[in-house]
Design a protein around this motif. Structure first.
Motif, PDB file in Angstrom:
ATOM      1  N   HIS A  75      41.859  35.256  38.153  1.00 61.64           N
ATOM      2  CA  HIS A  75      42.341  36.537  37.149  1.00 61.64           C
ATOM      3  C   HIS A  75      41.985  36.436  35.732  1.00 61.64           C
ATOM      4  N   HIS A  77      40.759  38.753  32.263  1.00 60.33           N
ATOM      5  CA  HIS A  77      40.411  39.887  31.666  1.00 60.33           C
ATOM      6  C   HIS A  77      39.372  39.659  30.428  1.00 60.33           C
ATOM      7  N   LYS A 144      37.544  40.846  35.278  1.00 60.05           N
ATOM      8  CA  LYS A 144      37.785  42.151  35.236  1.00 60.05           C
ATOM      9  C   LYS A 144      37.221  42.948  34.236  1.00 60.05           C
ATOM     10  N   HIS A 243      47.801  44.631  39.877  1.00 60.33           N
ATOM     11  CA  HIS A 243      48.461  44.095  39.103  1.00 60.33           C
ATOM     12  C   HIS A 243      49.998  44.660  39.361  1.00 60.33           C
ATOM     13  N   HIS A 266      50.770  38.618  39.769  1.00 57.13           N
ATOM     14  CA  HIS A 266      52.140  38.542  38.598  1.00 57.13           C
ATOM     15  C   HIS A 266      53.113  38.276  39.556  1.00 57.13           C
ATOM     16  N   ASP A 318      44.835  34.728  33.823  1.00 60.74           N
ATOM     17  CA  ASP A 318      45.126  36.264  33.198  1.00 60.74           C
ATOM     18  C   ASP A 318      44.694  36.314  31.868  1.00 60.74           C
TER      19      ASP A 318
END
Ligand code: NIG
Ligand code: FE
Length: 409
Positions: A75, A77, A144, A243, A266, A318
């Motif tokens: 996960h 970004h 992502k 999410h 999460h 994350d």
């Protein structure tokens, strides 16, 4: 027929293997077996034998150190421009993540910077981040989109991800997260329409993503909107991720299970009912302790209960500029132990084999015959030292699909 020469043989290592049916659940998550001194042979990018003394062109002597699967970060970004240290200051003086989001900061400030950046700039920034992740032992990473929020900018980001996956040794799993927030220039309903009627078909047609994700949270995407988008993604061959329950109990996890999500991520505020539902599903729970830590969130997901209820748990970074500028999986493993109460064994399983299942990369994540040879050798003789030497980078050697890389990639 076995060739007389393998490409690589690793000798004298403490080789970490996992027992039980994968993904690992419950007590199996603690079942690491350390095979002392068994040779691991690699040929054509794959692990071809464990505990067989074969000849090889290159012999790597691990000198009693830990030999384990490369980390899988399920996960991130990763693609964005700019940074948000101003908000970091605001949070330290008492503002919450959501308050900052509502007052012109948050995701939308990164969207502005990312829209202004060219593809070349984004590639330049992301490549350095991938090199850094690799230097900490990450050999597979989910990435992502979500800081574009328009047809042009989401496409730009996804093409950047594609370009990186063609040129960087790390395996990149692309996820379309157009539903990360709402762009300021058009109405909410119009943007959802754009996602459904233009973005998802384009992403699918051009093969730009494996997964479709939604930020389901009070004030962002509702449960209904999330379900609609994820179902639409499914029709176009994009597997769902969500999410969910990050800042409040949003019912997002239930949506995820209903649509058959590969993972729900999460889950700080996962409800009893959602735990029950997850137990009966194949959905992986991706927990993100870096975010809880960096946002100083007091509440934690009920990790022990989730594991006890046999939910397969993975952990990820994350990595993003707002809630977790952390890209090191050894540090995430440390945080999983120190702040989420996971044992080192379970955190390692969560960061390797279970994360492989959360990304759909089932031929990675463990040292087993037939799997891709994504292997790291660490400068420690006990795997508990990964979280224990908190903040230390133990990675000495990275082997990616059978090729030995230096720490910079
Ligand atoms: O997972 N929750 C949404 N996305 C990120 C935060 C992104 C940002 O703040 O830029 C997260 O926490
Ligand atoms: Fe996230």
């Amino acid at each position: 027929m076995t060739p007389d020469m393998r490409d690589i043989k690793i000798i004298n290592g403490k080789v970490l293997t996992f027992k039980g049916r994968k993904p690992l659940r419950g007590t199996d998550m603690g079942s690491i077996e350390v095979l002392k001194g068994v040779p691991v042979c690699i040929e054509d990018g794959r692990i071809v034998s464990i505990d067989k003394d074969e000849k090889a062109r290159e012999v790597i002597d691990a000198h009693g150190k830990i030999v384990m699967p490369g980390f899988i970060d399920p996960h991130t970004h990763l693609i964005f421009a700019g940074s948000r240290e101003r908000e970091f200051g605001l949070r330290l003086s008492g503002k919450s993540y959501m308050e900052i989001r509502e007052s012109d900061g948050g995701i939308l400030s990164t969207v502005r910077a990312t829209r202004e950046a060219s593809s070349e700039e984004l590639i330049f920034l992301a490549r350095k981040r991938l090199d850094y992740a690799l230097s900490w032992g990450t050999t597979t990473i989910e990435v992502k989109s979500g800081y574009g929020l328009s047809l042009k900018d989401e496409s730009k980001i996804l093409k950047v991800i594609k370009r990186l996956s063609e040129t960087h040794p790390i395996t990149i799993v692309p996820t379309f997260l157009g539903a990360h927030d709402f762009p300021p220039e058009i109405r909410r309903e119009e943007y959802i329409e754009l996602i459904i009627s233009e973005l998802i078909p384009k992403v699918s047609r051009e093969g730009l993503a494996r997964f479709c994700d939604v930020f389901c949270e009070e004030g962002v995407y509702t449960e209904e909107e999330s379900e609609r988008i994820l179902n639409e993604g499914k029709k176009f061959g994009l597997a769902p991720k969500i999410h969910a329950d990050e800042l409040k109990s949003s019912g997002g996890c239930e949506v995820g299970i209903r649509v058959g999500a590969t993972s729900c991520d999460h889950l700080i505020y996962i409800s009893e009912r959602e735990i029950e539902l997850m137990t009966k599903s194949d959905t992986i729970a991706v927990l993100l302790p870096g975010t809880s830590f960096f946002l100083s969130l007091k509440d934690k997901p009920p990790v022990r209960k989730m594991i006890q209820m046999e939910i397969p748990v993975a952990i990820g970074s994350d990595f993003n500029p707002g809630s977790s500028p952390i890209l090191s999986m050894p540090i995430i493993i440390g945080l999983a132990c120190l702040t989420y109460g996971m044992t080192p064994q379970k955190a390692i399983v969560a960061a390797t084999i279970n994360a492989a299942y959360a990304t759909g990369e089932k031929e990675r994540g463990s040292i087993e015959e037939g799997k891709w040879a994504d292997i790291i050798i660490l400068n420690v003789d006990d795997y508990r030292k990964i979280p224990y030497w908190f903040g230390y980078n133990p990675v000495e050697v990275v082997i990616k699909e059978g090729k030995r890389l230096d720490r910079k990639g």
